[in-house]
Enzyme design. Structure first.
Site, PDB file in Angstrom:
ATOM      1  N   SER A   1       0.871  -1.179   0.000  1.00 35.07           N
ATOM      2  CA  SER A   1       0.000   0.000   0.000  1.00 35.07           C
ATOM      3  C   SER A   1       0.907   1.229   0.000  1.00 35.07           C
ATOM      4  CB  SER A   1      -0.916  -0.056   1.217  1.00 35.07           C
ATOM      5  OG  SER A   1      -1.885   0.939   1.134  1.00 35.07           O
TER       6      SER A   1
ATOM      7  N   HIS B   1      -2.832  -1.562  -3.065  1.00 34.42           N
ATOM      8  CA  HIS B   1      -3.935  -0.608  -2.881  1.00 34.42           C
ATOM      9  C   HIS B   1      -3.801   0.506  -3.907  1.00 34.42           C
ATOM     10  CE1 HIS B   1      -4.499  -1.922   1.569  1.00 34.42           C
ATOM     11  NE2 HIS B   1      -4.976  -2.797   0.702  1.00 34.42           N
TER      12      HIS B   1
ATOM     13  N   ASP C   1      -4.382  -4.425   6.196  1.00 37.11           N
ATOM     14  CA  ASP C   1      -4.740  -5.386   5.162  1.00 37.11           C
ATOM     15  C   ASP C   1      -3.527  -6.275   4.865  1.00 37.11           C
ATOM     16  OD1 ASP C   1      -6.300  -6.644   3.292  1.00 37.11           O
ATOM     17  OD2 ASP C   1      -5.895  -5.178   1.707  1.00 37.11           O
TER      18      ASP C   1
END
Lengths: 274, 198
Positions: B18, B45, B138
């Site tokens: 991310s 992401h 995540d």
């Protein structure tokens, strides 16, 4: 929570088939498993067997189960460039040879895309000339689609998509706000027929000039995708269009040769052979 | 590097990242030889409503072609895949991808946990999970699951991460086989590559 195994999924699909006449055997395993997991957590069931028992005994629970198992995440004008393509290219092409035409919206979920197509047609000045049939497997979600009430929280994204779609006015012209909800103008869908239809076991019921089925078949395995494509093929006039989701593809389906790709970015196909 | 991990039986490498991971991913892709055989599945992401640009940016510096797969596409030897915008990317039995538009997970779609968990389910101990810099959690559950299924877990060294929340979240809940800086990750992959060439 224990790992759900393939054998568990088989048990579930068997009980659904024998007790309720719905067939989930050819759903894509990875997402079906996740949906089952979700239902087990949501209803605080202790195990897969507890779920199976409940499915067997409780008709009302099955209706709720059906609503939870199907994915109902959708947006108005998702992928704005797709809707532009529809307005600027596909529909004008249909209109070249037809004064009126028909659209099947297969797997319409809570109706955001039904309102999108209705707004698009209204802005083209042809809404009253188009017959739209919107279907879904789940009658609860169809009721919500017919109501056309959406959380205001979602309208921000919908509005952004609409701006990128380059609509003629503002999305706010098509709804009023009431108690945190956007209530869509009813006249947009007054001629839309909402009906229950299951793509897995349903038969063709009419012929259409445009079939919209975006991000529905991703939940099916290849066997079922093949079968559903045959259903669409039988439900389309020759030279009718079929639109699927941006990351879906028909090219490996058995009857792919009966279609040509009209737009590969937006995944729009045309039926060229009966 | 653990000698037991040096073999040529891997079915896939999954990489999650991310905020702060783009440079790392770029460096890894740039260093990969053209014939690197293990499929790489990346879940990074990204902006949910920007469909194009990301995969093109990753392709600029790489000798390999990076692509966003389509639903039910087969996972090919040597393929490098990027989860598309606004879809979850899952691995399906039979070595194909499945897309999903389900609810966001960890406020993300694509969610790393979904890609990692489904890959671990299918590939078991023949999977390598790599979790890079990022600002949320995540991927942590996915890494735990990869470990439980016998796969290898590797995180970017939190000391090197622009934002270390993500690899640290994995460290909190599971055992991690390797904590590596970017150049070590690259060496790890090149060492593995030799197993396949030999």
């Amino acid at each position: 929570m224990q790992e759900i195994e393939i054998a568990d999924l088989r048990k579930i699909t068997e009980i659904i088939q024998s007790s309720h006449d719905y067939d989930f055997t050819n759903y894509a395993m990875s997402s079906f498993k996740r949906r089952i997991q979700r239902v087990i957590e949501l209803y605080k069931l202790s195990s897969v067997d507890a779920l199976v028992k409940r499915l067997e005994a409780d008709q009302n629970f099955f209706k709720e189960f059906l609503s939870e198992i199907t994915v109902n995440v959708t947006e108005m004008f998702r992928d704005p460039t797709f809707w532009r393509e529809l307005r600027d290219d596909i529909i004008p092409n249909i209109l070249l040879n037809n004064d009126t035409f028909s659209i099947w919206h297969a797997g319409c979920s809570s109706g955001e895309e039904v309102f999108s197509i209705a707004i698009l047609l209204k802005e083209m000045g042809i809404l009253d000339r188009v017959k739209i049939v919107a279907t879904d497997i789940d009658h609860v979600i169809l009721y919500r689609a017919r109501q056309g009430m959406y959380s205001m929280k979602n309208m921000e994204l919908n509005g952004k998509n609409y701006i990128q779609f380059q609509g003629k006015s503002s999305l706010t012209d098509y709804y009023r706000e009431e108690g945190g909800k956007a209530i869509m103008n009813k006249d947009l869908v007054e001629n839309v027929e909402f009906r229950e239809h299951n793509l897995v076991i349903g038969d063709p019921f009419s012929k259409f000039d445009l079939v919209l089925c975006r991000n529905v078949m991703i939940y099916f395995n290849q066997t079922l995708q093949n079968q559903v494509l045959k259903l669409f093929h039988a439900s389309m006039h020759k030279y009718a269009y079929l639109a699927i989701g941006a990351k879906e593809s028909l090219i490996w389906c058995e009857i792919a040769n009966k279609f040509i790709v009209v737009n590969n970015e937006e995944k729009i196909y045309k039926k060229i052979k009966d | 590097m653990n000698q037991e991990h040096l073999h040529s039986q891997y079915k896939a490498i999954v990489i999650g990242g991310s905020a702060g991971s783009f440079q790392v991913i770029s460096a890894i892709l740039q260093a990969l030889p053209e014939k690197f055989p293990i499929p790489i599945i990346m879940c990074l992401h990204r902006l949910k409503h920007v469909r194009t640009g990301f995969v093109e940016a990753l392709n600029i510096k790489s000798a390999k072609v990076i692509e966003e797969p389509e639903d039910k596409e087969s996972i090919r030897r040597g393929g490098i895949y990027l989860a598309p915008a606004n879809y979850h990317l899952a691995v399906e039995l039979g070595n194909t991808f499945t897309m999903s538009t389900e609810e966001m997970v960890n406020n993300s779609r694509p969610a790393i946990d979904i890609t990692f968990q489904t890959a671990a389910y299918v590939f078991r101990n023949k999977l390598i999970g790599v979790l890079l810099s990022g600002a949320n959690k995540d991927g942590a559950i996915g890494m735990k699951y990869i470990h439980e299924r016998g796969g290898i877990t590797l995180i970017q060294d939190p000391a090197e991460c622009l934002i270390d929340t993500m690899p640290k979240a994995a460290l909190d809940i599971t055992s991690v086989d390797y904590t590596y800086k970017t150049n070590q990750i690259i060496n790890f992959l090149l060492t593995l590559h030799k197993q396949y060439v030999a």
